[in-house]
Design an enzyme around this catalytic site. Structure first.
Site, PDB file in Angstrom:
ATOM      1  N   HIS A   1      25.472 -29.200  -8.399  1.00  0.00           N
ATOM      2  CA  HIS A   1      24.991 -27.957  -8.785  1.00  0.00           C
ATOM      3  C   HIS A   1      24.036 -28.291 -10.287  1.00  0.00           C
ATOM      4  O   HIS A   1      23.010 -27.403 -10.516  1.00  0.00           O
ATOM      5  CB  HIS A   1      26.304 -27.225  -9.243  1.00  0.00           C
ATOM      6  CG  HIS A   1      26.970 -26.496  -8.131  1.00  0.00           C
ATOM      7  ND1 HIS A   1      26.321 -25.969  -7.217  1.00  0.00           N
ATOM      8  CD2 HIS A   1      28.442 -26.716  -7.681  1.00  0.00           C
ATOM      9  CE1 HIS A   1      27.237 -25.440  -6.141  1.00  0.00           C
ATOM     10  NE2 HIS A   1      28.401 -26.042  -6.572  1.00  0.00           N
TER      11      HIS A   1
ATOM     12  N   TYR B   1      31.807 -21.081   1.349  1.00  0.00           N
ATOM     13  CA  TYR B   1      32.356 -22.484   1.358  1.00  0.00           C
ATOM     14  C   TYR B   1      32.082 -23.173   2.814  1.00  0.00           C
ATOM     15  O   TYR B   1      31.987 -24.388   2.799  1.00  0.00           O
ATOM     16  CB  TYR B   1      33.615 -22.579   0.569  1.00  0.00           C
ATOM     17  CG  TYR B   1      33.531 -22.701  -0.829  1.00  0.00           C
ATOM     18  CD1 TYR B   1      33.184 -23.456  -1.723  1.00  0.00           C
ATOM     19  CD2 TYR B   1      33.822 -21.225  -1.634  1.00  0.00           C
ATOM     20  CE1 TYR B   1      33.073 -23.545  -3.196  1.00  0.00           C
ATOM     21  CE2 TYR B   1      33.950 -21.210  -2.817  1.00  0.00           C
ATOM     22  CZ  TYR B   1      33.400 -22.226  -3.551  1.00  0.00           C
ATOM     23  OH  TYR B   1      33.319 -22.096  -4.956  1.00  0.00           O
TER      24      TYR B   1
ATOM     25  N   HIS C   1      30.399 -33.311  -6.418  1.00  0.00           N
ATOM     26  CA  HIS C   1      29.930 -32.080  -6.092  1.00  0.00           C
ATOM     27  C   HIS C   1      29.261 -31.005  -7.343  1.00  0.00           C
ATOM     28  O   HIS C   1      28.394 -30.509  -7.233  1.00  0.00           O
ATOM     29  CB  HIS C   1      31.131 -31.103  -5.366  1.00  0.00           C
ATOM     30  CG  HIS C   1      30.887 -29.722  -5.135  1.00  0.00           C
ATOM     31  ND1 HIS C   1      30.756 -29.495  -3.719  1.00  0.00           N
ATOM     32  CD2 HIS C   1      30.757 -28.549  -5.694  1.00  0.00           C
ATOM     33  CE1 HIS C   1      30.533 -27.974  -3.669  1.00  0.00           C
ATOM     34  NE2 HIS C   1      30.596 -27.795  -4.944  1.00  0.00           N
ATOM     35  N   GLU C   2      30.085 -31.095  -8.224  1.00  0.00           N
ATOM     36  CA  GLU C   2      29.627 -30.278  -9.268  1.00  0.00           C
ATOM     37  C   GLU C   2      28.411 -30.603 -10.148  1.00  0.00           C
ATOM     38  O   GLU C   2      27.508 -30.145 -10.196  1.00  0.00           O
ATOM     39  CB  GLU C   2      30.889 -30.101 -10.449  1.00  0.00           C
ATOM     40  CG  GLU C   2      32.062 -29.456 -10.075  1.00  0.00           C
ATOM     41  CD  GLU C   2      31.842 -28.265  -9.257  1.00  0.00           C
ATOM     42  OE1 GLU C   2      30.830 -27.370  -9.910  1.00  0.00           O
ATOM     43  OE2 GLU C   2      32.994 -27.719  -8.610  1.00  0.00           O
TER      44      GLU C   2
ATOM     45  N   GLU D   1      26.403 -23.369  -2.228  1.00  0.00           N
ATOM     46  CA  GLU D   1      27.089 -24.541  -2.097  1.00  0.00           C
ATOM     47  C   GLU D   1      26.655 -25.627  -1.512  1.00  0.00           C
ATOM     48  O   GLU D   1      27.122 -26.892  -1.445  1.00  0.00           O
ATOM     49  CB  GLU D   1      28.722 -24.189  -1.576  1.00  0.00           C
ATOM     50  CG  GLU D   1      29.500 -23.153  -2.302  1.00  0.00           C
ATOM     51  CD  GLU D   1      29.890 -23.744  -3.839  1.00  0.00           C
ATOM     52  OE1 GLU D   1      30.004 -25.100  -4.015  1.00  0.00           O
ATOM     53  OE2 GLU D   1      29.918 -23.039  -4.645  1.00  0.00           O
TER      54      GLU D   1
END
Length: 683
Positions: free
Chosen positions: A477, A619, A473-474, A502
């Site tokens: 980004h 989110y 997930h990170e 997100e």
């Protein structure tokens, strides 16, 4: 044709991380002075043009973005407390000055004059968008209001900024812990117990469990003793209690700002710039989801309660009539083990951090047609801590002679340490943009800051499956920040609407639940063997186990956030009891009792204090878009490169240079809808 990446990377400039506390404050003051000088010039401009206003304005914001991010980043990662304190002070100074400059009516009038002159012309869309967003920002600072009101707004915004910075500082500096005997920690994995430091209490040797993720989470998931979990849970959720009055003041200041800016509520002010647009849309979304999730969670809790009492009986303990807040993680793990034969400790053996990260990078390389090159021995000053990994990223260029284009730097800071940011996040440190010549691209800098278990001499850092998903997930980004190619830093990468930011990362989480992809990521830390099919199949079946419980918890955060920011009347604000609201809402929405043990959990709710205020719903909201994209483009073939490049070029590359809804419509060939999301969650 082979490419010598070592030689190619040696030519690239990288930032240095050698500032002293004095350097940090000096840089902050220089940035402040530069902005003030520019705004003075703009204020004196009688006939604004793109060349004498937008060009110097964009140039300053482009070039100062990284040095500002750098000096304010140290507070999250430096081991030097003086440097962290200077970084926090730098952020306060920069924010206060920025608020002052963006509160100048004479500057606003010049921007408005230029925008009125060009809004109906055919200047490039991103420049027009930049001007429009700038004019809107001035208006949202109250520049269209009387002077007396403007001054009040400016003071409140400075106060709000300082409060938010202090809230974050307290969280970063948090050093809380709980002491337990080894017996009280029965069930916690031995390698975790081995990592706890020792301390003496009342003449007895105990183990120190800090509130860092690698310490506290294994306890809550695996400690057999319910009182141990209860003690740890209550202490953990009361950490940073000094933030409680700060958040109370933050909410009061936001209310006053909303009223002065002539909005119905502060939430209306925030949502004006979001995809949702109106508080009613958000509240209806959360309410509808709660209605759908509550019966699901009720059934899940009944199953957990039966499991709990079977477990208590097997240990000769009295049954209980409820699943308590400190039980849910423990019995969730037990359910996975008993009913689904999933052992997360065993699964983690297949995901040693180093090889898993390398394999993840390989996935991103394939899907987005890029290349990561690790700097094995970073130069002196090239990283801010010895644990940090530095990577150069390249993009394949297909037209003409095949070649690689350098597109940015990405850093991984993956282990906890004192004073470091305590969660997992991506920091977009330096945005990309087009240089003044309109051809040369200034490349971005981004960093992933996580808190995974440190390796030991006996064993590497092993990632639980949920940590694999967190990193994926990170990294999503981070890739958004690296791949984006906008004209202006203002729109680079993740600088999109907050309730869309997100989506790209949530969409990429699906890869960590896809059988072939999980196997491709795995490699047993002893044998190198991939995880076996049976274990993967069992793991995938658990994707939505207790999804009702998990999502009601997310709904609780979102609803609490919305309720404290949709207060209309001063009387209701004066009567607001955060402690009572937090605890009553938590029990009411999550359906899980605290057995009359209320906490100040809101004092560590970092999102609500800065960045996600009236925005935590995002989110869940962005999951709708994420599911739609995955089901439409990738579900049948997750590694389809054509789909990956199409997604890259329409969503990631454009950053915030267009409205996200327009990009979504182009990508999907239609307006987005919730069908895939509902199918994913409820089947």
């Amino acid at each position: 044709m082979s490419i010598d990446f070592e030689a190619l990377t040696a030519k690239q400039n990288f930032p240095l991380w050698e500032q002293t506390p004095e350097d940090v404050l000096k840089t902050a003051n220089e940035l402040i002075e530069k902005q003030k000088n520019l705004f003075d010039k703009i204020a004196a401009t009688e006939e604004p043009t793109l060349d004498n206003l937008l060009k110097p304005f964009a140039e300053l914001n482009n070039k100062d973005a990284f040095p500002e991010s750098q000096v304010t980043f140290y507070q999250y990662v430096s081991t030097n407390k003086e440097l962290r304190d200077a970084s926090t002070k730098a952020e306060e100074l920069i924010e206060e000055s920025s608020i002052t400059e963006w509160s100048r009516p004479e500057v606003y009038k010049v921007f408005q004059k230029l925008y009125d002159a060009v809004k109906d012309t055919d200047i490039d869309p991103e420049s027009k968008r930049y001007l429009k967003k700038s004019v809107t920002a001035f208006k949202r600072n109250g520049l269209a209001l009387p002077e007396e009101t403007r001054e009040k707004i400016k003071k409140l915004k400075v106060e709000l900024s300082n409060l938010s910075v202090q809230f974050a500082k307290n969280l970063n500096e948090e050093k809380g812990f709980v002491l337990f005997t080894k017996k009280e920690l029965d069930g916690v994995p031995e390698d975790v117990i081995g990592s706890y430091s020792k301390a003496e209490q009342d003449g007895e040797e105990k183990l120190k469990v800090t509130f860092k993720y690698p310490d506290i989470l294994p306890l809550l998931k695996h400690a057999h003793n319910g009182n141990t979990r209860k003690t740890a849970y209550i202490a953990y959720n009361n950490r940073c209690s000094e933030n409680a009055p700060i958040l109370e003041q933050i909410i009061k200041v936001r209310y006053e700002l909303g009223q002065l800016l002539e909005y119905d509520t502060y939430s209306d002010f925030v949502l004006e710039e979001r995809m949702a647009k109106k508080k009613e849309v958000v509240l209806d979304f959360l309410s509808d989801l709660r209605t759908k999730l509550t019966p699901v969670a009720t059934v899940e809790l009944e199953e957990l309660l039966k499991l709990k009492n079977d477990d208590l009986k097997s240990r000769g303990l009295e049954p209980e009539d409820k699943v308590y807040a400190w039980d849910s993680a423990y019995y969730n793990e037990l359910l996975l083990e008993k009913k689904y034969s999933v052992d997360n400790i065993k699964i983690a053996e297949y995901f040693p951090l180093e090889s898993t990260v390398n394999k993840m990078l390989g996935f991103y390389e394939t899907i987005f047609d890029i290349k990561f090159v690790r700097i094995e021995k970073p130069a002196k000053g090239a990283v801010w801590h010895e644990d940090v990994q530095q990577f150069a990223v390249y993009k394949n260029i297909k037209h003409g002679e095949p070649r690689q284009e350098f597109i940015g730097w990405i850093y991984f800071d993956l282990h906890p340490r004192e004073g470091k940011y305590g969660h997992a996040a991506n920091f977009g440190l330096g945005p990309g943009y087009l240089e003044d010549d309109g051809k040369t691209r200034h490349t971005p800098v981004t960093a992933l800051v996580c808190n995974f278990t440190k390796p030991t001499p006996e064993k590497p850092s092993l990632l639980k499956h949920d940590e694999v998903t967190t990193f994926f997930h990170e990294l999503g980004h981070g890739i958004h920040n690296i791949i984006s190619q906008t004209r202006y830093a203002r729109f680079h990468g993740t600088r999109v609407e907050r309730d869309f930011v997100e989506t790209p990362s949530q969409m990429l989480e699906y890869w960590t639940w896809s059988k072939d992809e999980i196997k491709g990521l795995s490699s047993h830390y002893k044998t190198g063997e991939p995880i076996d099919d049976d274990l993967v199949d069992k793991l995938i079946k658990t994707k939505h186990v207790n999804t009702g419980i998990f999502n009601l918890r997310q709904l609780f955060f979102g609803i609490f956030d919305m309720q404290v920011h949709t207060i209309k009347d001063k009387k209701d604000l004066d009567e607001l009891d955060l402690f009572k609201k937090w605890n009553s809402l938590r029990e009411d929405i999550t359906l899980i009792s605290s057995d009359n043990n209320p906490t100040k959990g809101y004092s560590s709710f970092g999102h609500i204090a800065g960045g996600y205020e009236s925005g935590y719903y995002g989110y869940l909201y962005s999951l709708v878009y994420a599911a739609d994209i995955y089901y439409t483009l990738f579900k049948k073939d997750p590694m389809n490169v054509e789909s990956g490049i199409r997604y890259r070029d329409i969503i990631l590359t454009r950053g915030g240079s267009r409205d996200s809804i327009d990009n979504l419509k182009e990508l999907l060939g239609r307006a987005p809808n919730a069908q895939a999301f509902l199918q994913e969650i409820f089947g």
